[in-house]
Motif scaffolding. Sequence first.
Motif, PDB file in Angstrom:
ATOM      1  N   HIS A 167       0.211  -3.747   6.390  1.00 49.44           N
ATOM      2  CA  HIS A 167      -0.991  -3.386   7.100  1.00 49.44           C
ATOM      3  C   HIS A 167      -2.317  -3.850   6.410  1.00 49.44           C
ATOM      4  O   HIS A 167      -3.519  -3.469   6.754  1.00 49.44           O
TER       5      HIS A 167
ATOM      6  N   CYS B 138       0.928  -1.167  -0.033  1.00 52.21           N
ATOM      7  CA  CYS B 138       0.061   0.077   0.066  1.00 52.21           C
ATOM      8  C   CYS B 138       1.000   1.197   0.195  1.00 52.21           C
ATOM      9  O   CYS B 138       2.062   1.190   0.500  1.00 52.21           O
TER      10      CYS B 138
ATOM     11  N   THR C 240       0.698   3.842   1.897  1.00 48.96           N
ATOM     12  CA  THR C 240       1.151   4.144   3.251  1.00 48.96           C
ATOM     13  C   THR C 240       2.583   3.346   3.647  1.00 48.96           C
ATOM     14  O   THR C 240       3.383   4.200   4.231  1.00 48.96           O
TER      15      THR C 240
ATOM     16  N   CYS D 234      -7.207  -2.960   3.850  1.00 48.41           N
ATOM     17  CA  CYS D 234      -7.106  -1.572   3.698  1.00 48.41           C
ATOM     18  C   CYS D 234      -7.747  -0.654   2.381  1.00 48.41           C
ATOM     19  O   CYS D 234      -8.689  -0.195   2.811  1.00 48.41           O
TER      20      CYS D 234
END
Length: 369
Positions: free
Chosen positions: A63, A42, A44, A171
């Motif tokens: 995550h 991702c 992030t 996510c």
Amino acid sequence: MTIEYRAAVLHGVGAPMTVEPVVASGLGGSDVLVRIKAAGLCHTDLEVITGSLRYPLPIVLGHEAAGIVEELGPAAQGLSVGDHVVLSWNPHCGHCFYCERDLPILCETYLAHGPKAVAFDETSRTRLRDGREVKQLMFLGAFAEYAIVANHQAIVVPKELPFDRACLIGCGVMTGVGAALNIARIGFGDTVMVIGCGAVGLAAVQGARLAGAGEIIAVDLDPAKLALAERVGATSSVDARRADPIAVAKAKTGGRGADVVLEAAGSPASFRASLEAVRAGGEVIWLGKTDVAQDVAFRWGSLMGEKRIRRSSYGGARPARDFPLLARAYLDGTLKLDELISRHIALDEINDGFAALQRGETIRSVVVF
Ligand SMILES: [Zn+2]
Ligand SMILES: [Zn+2]
């Protein structure tokens, strides 16, 4: 319980992650040991690698993950060994000011511990072989063969859901679909514009479709991403290098502008465009992120007309409610996840995977174990 397993560890900002053994010992009362089967790369995570998000090091990133429950702490409830689970990155205390107001994403215990990358009891569950503590990003640290998470972060999903699809729910898909279904007030037949067609934007397109939008206009700079957006439900697309999305939004709505604009690109230009493209009385939802120190400029007049502006970071997620619904929607064929997966990679290929994400070549690379 002591277990040693391989994890991708980030030791320095900008440095490649190293895949090395880490050690976890002892499950806290409501901890759950999950064998990771798939984990998505991702943006992030990339922000931590490049340093635009600052976390203590060394740390295991990752995550957006799915796996199998391997062992339960003595107080863990509602799970069985062997359950297939999608992991949530938003543990919450359940009784603070914000939890009482049904806003777990603002939970004071979550917000206090997130930046330290430690569990709610102030410790990390994993160590390097030399004994140094390794942090877990967003209470997960899923670029590893195992992760120890809090009980309510592990949400059971049907076993027929493939792990590589399942992980995306944790996510990007929750963030985008949830923004359209849980946050925005999309009415039947509404015109919705989605700016930015990465994983979150493609999920937002689908959320708008599931919410009953009439026209869904996808905006991006990459024709390949726009083609994907049309495959998952956009009714038209705008290559922002060739046409002005604001003019398109107005042309399709008798000059008014879109009813709802979902921004998932995360640039000052797209935040600004989102306000220009929405009609008076319409709603703008910002999902994208830019550097926290970045100023964003608007034309004051674009704010006129009783427009609603809302920032959302996890699509109003209630994982125990939403993850099984999203899993079922995939299995029923109403939610498209296959289209979001660009590559399957091994844990040892993770640095190449992030380089491809940074170059804009991939929607999602998924590490499979
Ligand atoms: Zn994410
Ligand atoms: Zn709380």
